[in-house]
Write an enzyme that holds these catalytic residues in place. Structure first.
Site, PDB file in Angstrom:
ATOM      1  N   ARG A 273       0.858  -1.191   0.000  1.00  0.00           N
ATOM      2  CA  ARG A 273       0.000   0.000   0.000  1.00  0.00           C
ATOM      3  C   ARG A 273       0.890   1.235   0.000  1.00  0.00           C
ATOM      4  O   ARG A 273       1.310   1.722   1.042  1.00  0.00           O
ATOM      5  CB  ARG A 273      -0.916  -0.001   1.232  1.00  0.00           C
ATOM      6  CG  ARG A 273      -2.123   0.936   1.098  1.00  0.00           C
ATOM      7  CD  ARG A 273      -2.737   1.227   2.453  1.00  0.00           C
ATOM      8  NE  ARG A 273      -1.891   2.126   3.201  1.00  0.00           N
ATOM      9  CZ  ARG A 273      -1.799   2.158   4.539  1.00  0.00           C
ATOM     10  NH1 ARG A 273      -2.509   1.335   5.277  1.00  0.00           N
ATOM     11  NH2 ARG A 273      -0.993   3.019   5.131  1.00  0.00           N
ATOM     12  N   HIS A 277      -3.657   4.933   3.987  1.00  0.00           N
ATOM     13  CA  HIS A 277      -4.848   4.079   4.004  1.00  0.00           C
ATOM     14  C   HIS A 277      -6.003   4.760   3.276  1.00  0.00           C
ATOM     15  O   HIS A 277      -6.725   4.143   2.500  1.00  0.00           O
ATOM     16  CB  HIS A 277      -5.245   3.767   5.454  1.00  0.00           C
ATOM     17  CG  HIS A 277      -6.544   3.026   5.543  1.00  0.00           C
ATOM     18  ND1 HIS A 277      -6.674   1.714   5.172  1.00  0.00           N
ATOM     19  CD2 HIS A 277      -7.783   3.436   5.918  1.00  0.00           C
ATOM     20  CE1 HIS A 277      -7.936   1.338   5.331  1.00  0.00           C
ATOM     21  NE2 HIS A 277      -8.622   2.369   5.779  1.00  0.00           N
ATOM     22  N   TYR A 286       3.356   6.126  11.481  1.00  0.00           N
ATOM     23  CA  TYR A 286       3.521   4.769  12.007  1.00  0.00           C
ATOM     24  C   TYR A 286       4.390   3.837  11.172  1.00  0.00           C
ATOM     25  O   TYR A 286       4.537   2.685  11.513  1.00  0.00           O
ATOM     26  CB  TYR A 286       2.144   4.118  12.245  1.00  0.00           C
ATOM     27  CG  TYR A 286       1.230   4.091  11.026  1.00  0.00           C
ATOM     28  CD1 TYR A 286       1.411   3.141  10.015  1.00  0.00           C
ATOM     29  CD2 TYR A 286       0.191   5.002  10.882  1.00  0.00           C
ATOM     30  CE1 TYR A 286       0.574   3.097   8.907  1.00  0.00           C
ATOM     31  CE2 TYR A 286      -0.651   4.974   9.778  1.00  0.00           C
ATOM     32  CZ  TYR A 286      -0.456   4.021   8.791  1.00  0.00           C
ATOM     33  OH  TYR A 286      -1.276   3.980   7.701  1.00  0.00           O
TER      34      TYR A 286
HETATM   35  C1  LIG Z   1     -15.186  -4.998  10.952  1.00  0.00           C
HETATM   36  C2  LIG Z   1     -14.388  -3.747  10.732  1.00  0.00           C
HETATM   37  N1  LIG Z   1     -13.425  -3.407  11.613  1.00  0.00           N
HETATM   38  C3  LIG Z   1     -12.696  -2.300  11.426  1.00  0.00           C
HETATM   39  C4  LIG Z   1     -12.938  -1.472  10.349  1.00  0.00           C
HETATM   40  C5  LIG Z   1     -12.089  -0.218  10.117  1.00  0.00           C
HETATM   41  N2  LIG Z   1     -11.194  -0.519   8.987  1.00  0.00           N
HETATM   42  C6  LIG Z   1     -11.474  -0.085   7.750  1.00  0.00           C
HETATM   43  S1  LIG Z   1     -10.335  -0.609   6.637  1.00  0.00           S
HETATM   44  C7  LIG Z   1      -9.435  -1.379   7.833  1.00  0.00           C
HETATM   45  C8  LIG Z   1      -8.160  -2.099   7.499  1.00  0.00           C
HETATM   46  C9  LIG Z   1      -8.289  -2.991   6.331  1.00  0.00           C
HETATM   47  O1  LIG Z   1      -7.048  -3.565   6.039  1.00  0.00           O
HETATM   48  P1  LIG Z   1      -6.922  -4.601   4.871  1.00  0.00           P
HETATM   49  O2  LIG Z   1      -7.971  -5.650   5.000  1.00  0.00           O
HETATM   50  O3  LIG Z   1      -5.513  -5.072   4.831  1.00  0.00           O
HETATM   51  O4  LIG Z   1      -7.279  -3.757   3.549  1.00  0.00           O
HETATM   52  P2  LIG Z   1      -6.475  -2.514   2.933  1.00  0.00           P
HETATM   53  O5  LIG Z   1      -6.986  -1.282   3.599  1.00  0.00           O
HETATM   54  O6  LIG Z   1      -5.037  -2.722   3.207  1.00  0.00           O
HETATM   55  O7  LIG Z   1      -6.803  -2.542   1.487  1.00  0.00           O
HETATM   56  C10 LIG Z   1     -10.033  -1.241   9.088  1.00  0.00           C
HETATM   57  C11 LIG Z   1      -9.480  -1.801  10.331  1.00  0.00           C
HETATM   58  C12 LIG Z   1     -13.974  -1.841   9.473  1.00  0.00           C
HETATM   59  N3  LIG Z   1     -14.265  -1.126   8.384  1.00  0.00           N
HETATM   60  N4  LIG Z   1     -14.673  -2.990   9.682  1.00  0.00           N
END
Ligand SMILES: Cc1ncc(C[n+]2csc(CCOP(=O)(O)OP(=O)(O)O)c2C)c(N)n1
Ligand SMILES: [Mg+2]
Length: 381
Positions: A273, A277, A286
């Protein structure tokens, strides 16, 4: 079979721990013979698809910084994983995206206008302004709106695949997730069902090594994410996600198997990434952005493919810049059109809840009808 494609004949463990690759970081082929038959039109489509995502993301991020949209999430550095898998999908397939697969929708025919209308939350937004920005959908092209709750997309994808199987529908369901998604309960439930029911799905994890501020190193104790598939009896492949041809061939292998009703496949596409985010995040707080620079520079998936295509004469020098310019014009024109469109009609607020709105909903609608409305319908404070 010899050469890189022998990877697919490896045992389960070797596939889930290895890394399938066809193009090296510098753009040279791992094995000339393996890509001798590369189709020029396909190669150009893949290239165009990747540049389209890069340009669109940059433009939309600029719009967010100018305060014209409330939120945006980029997919910079992940274009090969997105487009390499999108190119395998067929019109009859269904796509259940996670956070960063809008490019799959765009590749399948989601229009820029619809994509941007959703981000503005205007009257042209198919979801009527009810979702956060970056939740596009496209019923015509079987692109389901992203469910915001991490990992819920995977049981949705497996469930759709099971339904297709039961109905005798010839398609395949493509379900996406991030590395963070594989730590949620839904992932395990979905993989279990996929394995037991031999659901015709292709489950794709874009391992971009971060889940907001959580690095992959503390996301799981498993040596690789792909290995998690094996416990559920789901064949797992681990692929260089920044190598668009490797992604294309691995996903083709998985989709062909699902089309023959030979069962599901779980793919880990290793990428990074490069962006924050989302527009609400500052990763310099971080992580070591020196590492990001490496992925942004020498490991960039577009640069890698561009070098290969230039060497083959499939694109001309300067063609990328011209293409980017053309796409930027298209994006700017779509933004100009969509920025003029007003908010969805207030009455739509009570649509889709019941077949006929209840008296209570009608009463609530009447109560808010005279309240002042924000000029920008999707401005998140
Ligand atoms: C159940 C849930 N917990 C927390 C969140 C907040 N949240 C949004 S995206 C994310 C991280 C996602 O990481 P990843 O699955 O690796 O996808 P990326 O953002 O790297 O594409 C979090 C914790 C959420 N949307 N849903
Ligand atoms: Mg991630």
């Amino acid at each position: 079979m010899s050469g890189p494609f022998s990877y697919f004949e490896g045992d389960d463990d070797a596939k889930a721990r290895g890394l399938f690759q066809l193009i090296r970081e510098d753009g040279t082929p791992v094995d000339d013979a393996a890509i001798a038959g590369l189709d020029r039109d396909l190669a150009r489509r893949l290239f165009e698809g990747m540049v389209r995502i890069r340009v669109t993301d940059a433009r939309m991020m600029a719009l967010q910084r100018q305060g014209r949209i409330g939120f945006y999430g980029e997919a910079v550095g992940q274009e090969a994983a997105i487009v390499g898998s999108a190119a395998v999908t067929r019109p009859e397939d269904w796509i259940v995206p996670a956070l960063r697969e809008a490019g799959v929708g765009l590749y399948r025919g989601l229009t820029l206008d619809s994509y941007i209308a959703q981000i503005f939350g205007n009257a042209g937004d198919p979801t009527k302004g009810r979702q956060m920005p970056c939740h596009p959908c496209d019923r015509e092209h079987h692109y389901v709106v992203m469910s915001s709750c991490v990992s819920t997309q995977i049981p949705h994808a497996v469930g759709i695949a099971m339904a297709m199987q039961i109905k005798g529908d010839p398609g395949v369901c493509f379900g996406y997730m991030g590395d963070g998604g594989t730590s949620e309960g839904d992932f395990h439930v979905a993989l279990n069902f996929a394995g037991v029911r031999k659901a015709p799905c292709v489950l794709i994890c874009q391992n971009n090594q971060w889940a907001i501020s959580t690095p992959g190193t503390v996301q799981t104790a498993a040596p690789t994410i792909a290995l998690k598939g094996i416990g559920y009896g789901v064949e797992a492949l681990r692929v260089d996600g920044n190598d668009v041809l490797a992604v294309y061939h691995a996903v083709t292998y998985a989709a062909d198997k699902a089309r023959r009703r030979g069962g599901p496949t779980f793919l880990e596409l290793l990428t990074y990434r490069v962006s924050a985010h989302s527009s609400s995040d500052d990763p310099s707080r971080y992580r070591d952005e020196g590492v990001t620079e490496v992925w942004k520079g020498q490991r960039d998936p577009i640069r890698r493919f561009e070098a290969l295509l230039l060497a083959r004469g499939f694109i001309a020098p300067g063609e990328r810049e011209a293409l980017a310019q053309q796409i930027e014009i298209e994006v700017r024109e779509a933004i100009a059109r969509q920025e003029q469109v007003g908010a969805p009609a207030l009455e739509t607020l009570i649509d889709d809840v019941f077949e006929e709105p209840t008296w209570l909903l009608r009463e609530q609608l009447a109560a808010i009808a005279d309240l002042p409305r924000a000029k920008n319908p999707h401005h998140h404070g």
